[in-house]
Design a protein around this motif. Structure first.
Motif, PDB file in Angstrom:
ATOM      1  N   THR A   1     -38.523 -24.476   0.896  1.00 51.31           N
ATOM      2  CA  THR A   1     -38.237 -25.244  -0.312  1.00 51.31           C
ATOM      3  C   THR A   1     -39.391 -25.292  -1.306  1.00 51.31           C
TER       4      THR A   1
ATOM      5  N   ARG B   1     -41.443 -27.618  -1.275  1.00 54.19           N
ATOM      6  CA  ARG B   1     -41.733 -29.036  -1.417  1.00 54.19           C
ATOM      7  C   ARG B   1     -42.760 -29.490  -0.375  1.00 54.19           C
TER       8      ARG B   1
ATOM      9  N   TRP C   1     -34.774 -36.022   2.470  1.00 54.00           N
ATOM     10  CA  TRP C   1     -34.097 -35.363   1.347  1.00 54.00           C
ATOM     11  C   TRP C   1     -33.210 -34.229   1.824  1.00 54.00           C
TER      12      TRP C   1
ATOM     13  N   GLY D   1     -35.818 -41.395  -3.137  1.00 51.00           N
ATOM     14  CA  GLY D   1     -34.935 -40.661  -2.247  1.00 51.00           C
ATOM     15  C   GLY D   1     -35.409 -39.251  -1.943  1.00 51.00           C
ATOM     16  N   GLU D   2     -36.430 -38.786  -2.666  1.00 54.87           N
ATOM     17  CA  GLU D   2     -36.932 -37.434  -2.449  1.00 54.87           C
ATOM     18  C   GLU D   2     -38.391 -37.420  -2.007  1.00 54.87           C
ATOM     19  N   HIS D   3     -38.956 -38.573  -1.711  1.00 59.88           N
ATOM     20  CA  HIS D   3     -40.365 -38.628  -1.298  1.00 59.88           C
ATOM     21  C   HIS D   3     -40.583 -37.906   0.023  1.00 59.88           C
ATOM     22  N   ASN D   4     -39.682 -38.139   0.980  1.00 63.31           N
ATOM     23  CA  ASN D   4     -39.789 -37.566   2.317  1.00 63.31           C
ATOM     24  C   ASN D   4     -38.920 -36.313   2.393  1.00 63.31           C
ATOM     25  N   LEU D   5     -39.531 -35.185   2.707  1.00 64.79           N
ATOM     26  CA  LEU D   5     -38.820 -33.903   2.693  1.00 64.79           C
ATOM     27  C   LEU D   5     -37.648 -33.881   3.656  1.00 64.79           C
TER      28      LEU D   5
ATOM     29  N   LYS E   1     -42.227 -37.438  -6.449  1.00 61.89           N
ATOM     30  CA  LYS E   1     -40.805 -37.155  -6.580  1.00 61.89           C
ATOM     31  C   LYS E   1     -40.041 -38.446  -6.865  1.00 61.89           C
TER      32      LYS E   1
END
Length: 368
Positions: free
Chosen positions: A264, A266, A283, A276-280, A273
Motif C-alpha cells: 500500500t 502506507r 484501515w 479511521g485510517e491512522h492504523n494500517l 491520515k
C-alpha cells in the motif's frame, strides 16, 4: 532501530535470555555483560565469530562519530558509516546509548544472535566493542538503507520501488524470518520486525537487522514464552500486546503489517491520515472483504503498474498474516512459498498494463 513498549502493562521481569553454541543450538546461560571478557564467558571464546574492536579503532573509522557520518538514530543509539583502517572495509557502526536502561542486555543478545546465526537474509555482524562503558556493534554496510527509506516520506526525486522489487524484498524478508523460526534450535522470535529493520544492499536484497529484542521461542509442549511487552507500536500482534504471551505467530503478524506497507505504501501508524485510517491494519480489514476495493489498496506511486492477480494474491497473504486469532495465521514457511512464487512472476509493464491483466480467480478470504 528504535523501540518502545506496545502497552503500559508489563508482566514479571524477563527470564534471563540464553546464549548460543554452533549449529544454532542454544544452551542456558546468563546474560549479564560488564566487559568484553563477559561476552567470551557466555558464548565461549571459540564460539564467537565476531571480531573484537577497540573503541579507538571504531572512533577512527567513523571520524570521531562526526555528524556527516551519521546514518540514523533509534532507541538504542546512533548508527554511523565508517571505514576500517585495517581492511578499508566500509561498515555501519552502531554506538549504543550509554544511558540506556537495557543497553547491556540488548547488546549481548545481538552479539550472540548474529555471531551464531547466519543466513543470506540476516545482516552480517563483523564485530563489537565492549571497552569500559562503551558498547558498539559493527555490521556490514547496506548501501540502500532500510525498506522504510524507500516506502515512506520520499522526496520527489527519489526512485519509487516497482512491483517486482517489492515482491523480491517481501520474499527475502520472509526467508530471513523462516530461518529464525524453523532452522534455529530452539526457534528465535525476532520480536521487532518492521520496515526500518529490513536493510537493503545495492541489489535490493533484504536483510533483517537489530536483534536486541529477539527471544528464544517455546520448546517441547510449551505454546508461548511470557515476557514484557516490547516492540514497535503498530507492528505488535494484539494477543502479545494484551497478555505478554509471545509466539512465532506474533512475528507472522508483524510480517503481515510489513507486507501491507509494501503493497500500500502506507505507514503502520500514520497520525496524519484522516480518522479511521491512522492504523494500517484497521484501515485494511474492511477492504479485505470487498474485491472491488482491492485496487484502492495498491500504492498510488505504482501508478497502476502491477499485475492484478499478483496484487490480489499478495493482499490475501497479508490478510492471513494479520488475523486477530494467532492460530488462524499461516506459519512463515507457507508465507515464504507463496511470496517466492509471486516474486518469480515478473511483471512487465511495457508489454502488459495493469488494466489488461486477466481477472484473478476468486480467493478464499479470511473473515477478519
Amino acid at each position: 532501530m528504535g523501540w518502545f513498549p506496545c502497552s503500559g502493562n508489563s508482566n514479571k521481569a524477563e527470564k534471563k535470555k540464553q546464549s548460543k553454541k554452533p549449529n544454532d543450538q542454544i544452551p542456558s546461560d546468563k546474560l549479564k555483560v560488564n566487559s568484553d571478557s563477559d561476552i567470551k564467558k557466555v558464548g565461549g571464546s571459540d564460539h564467537i565469530a565476531a571480531y573484537t574492536f577497540t573503541f579507538r579503532e571504531l572512533a577512527a573509522a567513523a571520524k570521531n562519530f562526526r555528524a556527516d557520518c551519521l546514518l540514523g538514530e533509534g532507541g538504542f543509539g546512533r548508527v554511523y558509516k565508517g571505514r576500517l583502517e585495517s581492511t578499508s572495509q566500509v561498515v555501519a557502526i552502531k554506538q549504543l546509548d550509554r544511558n540506556g536502561l537495557q543497553g547491556n542486555r540488548e547488546f549481548l543478545v545481538e552479539v550472540l544472535m548474529l555471531s551464531l546465526l547466519h543466513h543470506p537474509n540476516l545482516v552480517n555482524l563483523i564485530g563489537y566493542c565492549a571497552d569500559g562503558d562503551q558498547r558498539l556493534l559493527v555490521y556490514e554496510y547496506m548501501p540502500l538503507g532500510s525498506l522504510e527509506d524507500h516506502l515512506h516520506d520520499l522526496p520527489p526525486d527519489k526512485k519509487r520501488l516497482d512491483w517486482n522489487t517489492r515482491m523480491k524484498i517481501a520474499a527475502g524478508a520472509a526467508k530471513g524470518l523462516e530461518y529464525l523460526h524453523d532452522k534455529a534450535n530452539p526457534p528465535v522470535i525476532y520480536r521487532d520486525l518492521k520496515c526500518s529493520n529490513i536493510l537493503l544492499d545495492e541489489d535490493y536484497h533484504p536483510k533483517l537487522s537489530d536483534f536486541g529484542l529477539a527471544k528464544l521461542g517455546p520448546v517441547g509442549d510449551k505454546t508461548h514464552v511470557s515476557t514484557r511487552v516490547m516492540g514497535t507500536y503498530g507492528y505488535c500482534a494484539p494477543e502479545y500486546a494484551m497478555t505478554g504471551q509471545l509466539t512465532l505467530k506474533s512475528d507472522v503478524y508483524s510480517f503481515g503489517v510489513v507486507l501491507l506497507e509494501i503493497i500500500t505504501g502506507r505507514k503502520a501508524i500514520d497520525n496524519l491520515k484522516s480518522a479511521g485510517e491512522h492504523n494500517l491494519v484497521a484501515w485494511a480489514r474492511p477492504l479485505f472483504k470487498d474485491r472491488r476495493k482491492f485496487s484502492q489498496m495498491a500504492d498510488p506511486t505504482l501508478q497502476g503498474q502491477y499485475p492484478v492477480r499478483g496484487l490480489y494474491q499478495a493482499l490475501a497473504i497479508a490478510a492471513m498474516c494479520v488475523q486477530e486469532q494467532p492460530n488462524m495465521r499461516p506459519v512463515i514457511a507457507d508465507v515464504v512459498t507463496a511470496l517466492s512464487y509471486l516474486a518469480s512472476q515478473k511483471y512487465e509493464p511495457s508489454s502488459r498494463s495493469a488494466s489488461s491483466t486477466p481477472r484473478a480467480r476468486r480467493e478464499q478470504w479470511p473473515a477478519n
